[in-house]
Design an enzyme around this catalytic site. Structure first.
Site, PDB file in Angstrom:
ATOM      1  N   GLY A   1       0.786  -1.227   0.000  1.00 16.29           N
ATOM      2  CA  GLY A   1       0.000   0.000   0.000  1.00 16.29           C
ATOM      3  C   GLY A   1       0.819   1.279   0.000  1.00 16.29           C
TER       4      GLY A   1
ATOM      5  CG  ASP B   1      -6.062   0.838  11.102  1.00 13.03           C
ATOM      6  OD1 ASP B   1      -6.664   1.214  12.105  1.00 13.03           O
ATOM      7  OD2 ASP B   1      -6.634   0.212  10.191  1.00 13.03           O
TER       8      ASP B   1
ATOM      9  CG  PHE C   1     -13.059  -0.930   5.188  1.00 19.45           C
ATOM     10  CD1 PHE C   1     -12.351  -0.653   4.021  1.00 19.45           C
ATOM     11  CD2 PHE C   1     -12.990  -2.211   5.705  1.00 19.45           C
ATOM     12  CE1 PHE C   1     -11.602  -1.621   3.386  1.00 19.45           C
ATOM     13  CE2 PHE C   1     -12.241  -3.197   5.060  1.00 19.45           C
ATOM     14  CZ  PHE C   1     -11.552  -2.899   3.909  1.00 19.45           C
TER      15      PHE C   1
ATOM     16  CG  ASP D   1      -6.114  -3.821  -0.061  1.00 20.10           C
ATOM     17  OD1 ASP D   1      -5.579  -3.332   0.961  1.00 20.10           O
ATOM     18  OD2 ASP D   1      -6.379  -5.026  -0.189  1.00 20.10           O
TER      19      ASP D   1
END
Ligand code: PRP
Length: 191
Positions: free
Chosen positions: A50, A107, A156, A163
Site C-alpha cells: 500500500g 491504523d 473502512f 485496498d
C-alpha cells in the site's frame, strides 16, 4: 456501472479526500522533508504494497537526491493474536544514514511499531515516520508520526494505496465503504 477510476466504487458512500487535496498535501510534505534533510543522505523506505503509491508521489515532491528501499511484512491477523512478520528484507545497508519510513496509513500502529524496531536494529543515524493517513481511533501500539498528511475518521477506507480485498489501491482519491457493505453479507464473504 462505471469502471472509471474517477467514479466512486459501488461499495463506497463518499469521497473522504479528493485527489487534488492529496497532491497538494504531498507537495507540502515533500517541501518539509527537503528542508529538514537538506544536505543529508536521505533514504525513503516503505512497506509493500500500500505504501508504494504515496512513496512514488512523495519522492517526486522532494527536491533533492535520495535513495529508496522496500520492505514487505505479513500482517497480523486482527483478533487472532498473530504478530507482524518480515517477508522481504531491505536491499541496502542503512547504517549511519537518515531514514524516513513512508507509510500510507497508521491504523493500529502494529506494523509501523514492528518496522521501526527492525530499522533501528540496523543502526541508522535517524528514523522518522511520514504517514499520509492516520486513524488514531484504532491505535493499539503508540507510534511517533513526525510528518502527517491527514487524520482520518474510523471508517473502512479505500483508494490511494488502501485496498478492499486487493482492489481499489489505484483510485486517485480516498473513499469510505458504505456501512451496508462493511457490516453486511458481502463483507463477511471477503474475510
Ligand atoms: C496497511 C498499511 C500499513 C498497515 C497499517 O498494510 O499499508 O502497512 O496496514 O496498519 P496497522 O497500523 O494496523 O498495522 P496492509 O497490511 O493492509 O498490507 P498492504 O500494504 O499490502 O495493503
Amino acid at each position: 456501472m462505471s469502471n472509471s477510476l474517477l467514479a466512486l466504487p459501488p461499495e463506497c458512500d463518499a469521497i473522504v479526500v479528493d485527489s487534488h487535496t492529496i497532491s497538494t498535501r504531498i507537495a507540502e510534505l515533500g517541501q518539509e522533508i527537503a528542508e529538514k534533510y537538506d544536505g543529508e543522505q536521505l533514504r525513503l523506505i516503505t512497506v509493500l504494497r500500500g505504501g508504494v503509491f504515496f512513496l512514488a508521489d512523495l519522492c517526486r515532491a522532494i527536491d533533492m537526491p535520495l535513495h529508496m528501499d522496500f520492505l514487505a511484512v505479513a500482517p497480523y491477523l486482527p483478533g487472532k493474536g498473530g504478530a507482524v512478520r518480515m517477508t522481504k528484507d531491505l536491499e541496502d545497508d542503512i547504517s549511519g544514514t537518515r531514514v524516513v519510513l513512508v507509510e500510507d496509513v497508521v491504523d493500529t500502529g502494529l506494523t509501523v511499531n514492528y518496522v521501526l524496531s527492525f530499522l533501528r536494529s540496523h543502526g541508522p543515524a535517524s528514523v522518522d515516520v511520514c504517514a499520509l493517513f492516520d486513524k488514531p481511533a484504532r491505535r493499539i501500539a503508540s507510534v511517533p508520526i513526525a510528518m502527517l498528511g491527514f487524520e482520518m475518521p474510523d471508517r473502512f477506507l479505500v483508494g490511494y494505496g488502501l485496498d478492499l480485498a486487493g482492489r481499489y489501491r489505484n483510485l486517485p482519491f480516498v473513499a469510505s465503504l458504505n456501512d451496508d457493505f462493511v457490516f453486511g453479507d458481502r463483507a463477511a464473504r471477503l474475510r
